[in-house]
Scaffold this active site. Structure first.
Site, PDB file in Angstrom:
ATOM      1  N   HIS A   1     -69.227  66.007 -66.407  1.00 17.54           N
ATOM      2  CA  HIS A   1     -68.645  67.333 -67.036  1.00 17.54           C
ATOM      3  C   HIS A   1     -69.555  68.079 -67.494  1.00 17.54           C
ATOM      4  CE1 HIS A   1     -64.388  66.513 -66.435  1.00 17.54           C
ATOM      5  NE2 HIS A   1     -64.561  65.205 -66.578  1.00 17.54           N
TER       6      HIS A   1
ATOM      7  N   GLU B   1     -69.411  70.996 -68.350  1.00 17.69           N
ATOM      8  CA  GLU B   1     -68.651  72.144 -69.321  1.00 17.69           C
ATOM      9  C   GLU B   1     -68.484  71.484 -70.749  1.00 17.69           C
ATOM     10  OE1 GLU B   1     -67.061  70.245 -67.286  1.00 17.69           O
ATOM     11  OE2 GLU B   1     -65.286  69.670 -68.107  1.00 17.69           O
TER      12      GLU B   1
ATOM     13  N   CYS C   1     -65.764  66.656 -61.428  1.00 16.70           N
ATOM     14  CA  CYS C   1     -64.982  65.496 -61.807  1.00 16.70           C
ATOM     15  C   CYS C   1     -63.972  65.256 -60.565  1.00 16.70           C
ATOM     16  CB  CYS C   1     -64.216  65.481 -63.306  1.00 16.70           C
ATOM     17  SG  CYS C   1     -63.853  63.720 -63.536  1.00 16.70           S
TER      18      CYS C   1
END
Ligand code: MN
Length: 236
Positions: free
Chosen positions: A212, A214, A120
């Site tokens: 993202h 994660e 990001c």
């Protein structure tokens, strides 16, 4: 002596890779990092280390020397001054100390040849450090919305994501109002959304994603562990 040297070499080859993660700073002065990043590195077999704000090139080089790889995490917008523009509108939120720290760390990691996973803001930051520019606000500059939605991305043949997940498009989360505009010299864009927005790019050292992984991993989509495993293996 030779045996001891060989044992040391074997030892250094087998240790779990140490992967640093860059952080945000709260208004009250705390170091801030969602545990999604460090937990993803742990689950992938790496040893995560939180990197606080650094202030000098000497600090950045010392931190990077202690790492096998580095993750540049999400967060605030990169100050447009870093790519020669003024702030477009009130949606642009910057943290000068974090920008300086991240730029020093990125330059140190690139010059030391350490693998980088840029997520990001991290993707935007690395594009700027390598000489590119950003869309400062996608809704008002491009008329597209990438905030709190999911969307497919199309993959370039043979890219890192295609090698891990196959050639078909991937569905990813999307929580950004900025994105890569002018690509830095030497980078290869490897994924775009249907509206053309850059969603992933890479170089020999940098794997960058605008989404993202994660967060998707934390939400239970275990496929995204494979990206972190591949990065940890590369840092090994
Ligand atoms: Mn997006």
């Amino acid at each position: 002596m030779l045996i001891a040297g060989a044992a040391l070499l074997a030892c250094s080859r087998n240790h779990a890779p140490v992967v640093g993660v860059s952080c945000s700073r709260s208004g009250s002065g705390s170091t801030l990092l969602p545990t999604t990043y460090t937990d993803a590195v742990s689950r992938a077999g790496g040893v995560p280390l939180v990197i606080p704000t650094v202030h000098t090139d000497e600090e950045a080089r010392a931190v990077v020397a202690a790492l096998d790889g580095i993750v540049f995490s999400g967060g605030e917008d990169v100050d447009p001054a870093w790519y020669g523009e003024t702030v477009w509108n009130e949606t642009v939120e910057v943290d000068a100390a974090r920008d300086t720290s991240d730029v020093l760390l990125a330059r140190a990691a690139l010059s030391a040849g350490k693998p980088i996973l840029a997520i990001c803001r991290g993707s935007q930051l690395l594009n700027v450090v390598l000489g590119g520019t950003l869309w400062q606000d996608l809704p008002s500059q491009k008329g597209v919305c990438h905030s709190d939605v999911v969307h497919p991305i199309g993959l370039r043949e043979g890219c890192v994501l295609a090698r891990i997940y196959g050639p078909d498009s991937l569905i990813v989360n999307s929580m950004h109002h900025q994105a890569v505009k002018d690509e830095a010299p030497g980078i290869t864009v490897t994924a775009r959304a249907a509206d053309g927005i850059v969603e992933a790019w890479e170089t020999d050292l940098v794997w960058a994603v605008q989404f993202h992984p994660e967060k998707m991993l934390r939400a239970g989509d275990s496929r995204w562990l494979e990206l972190f495993r591949a990065f940890v293996d590369r840092a090994r």
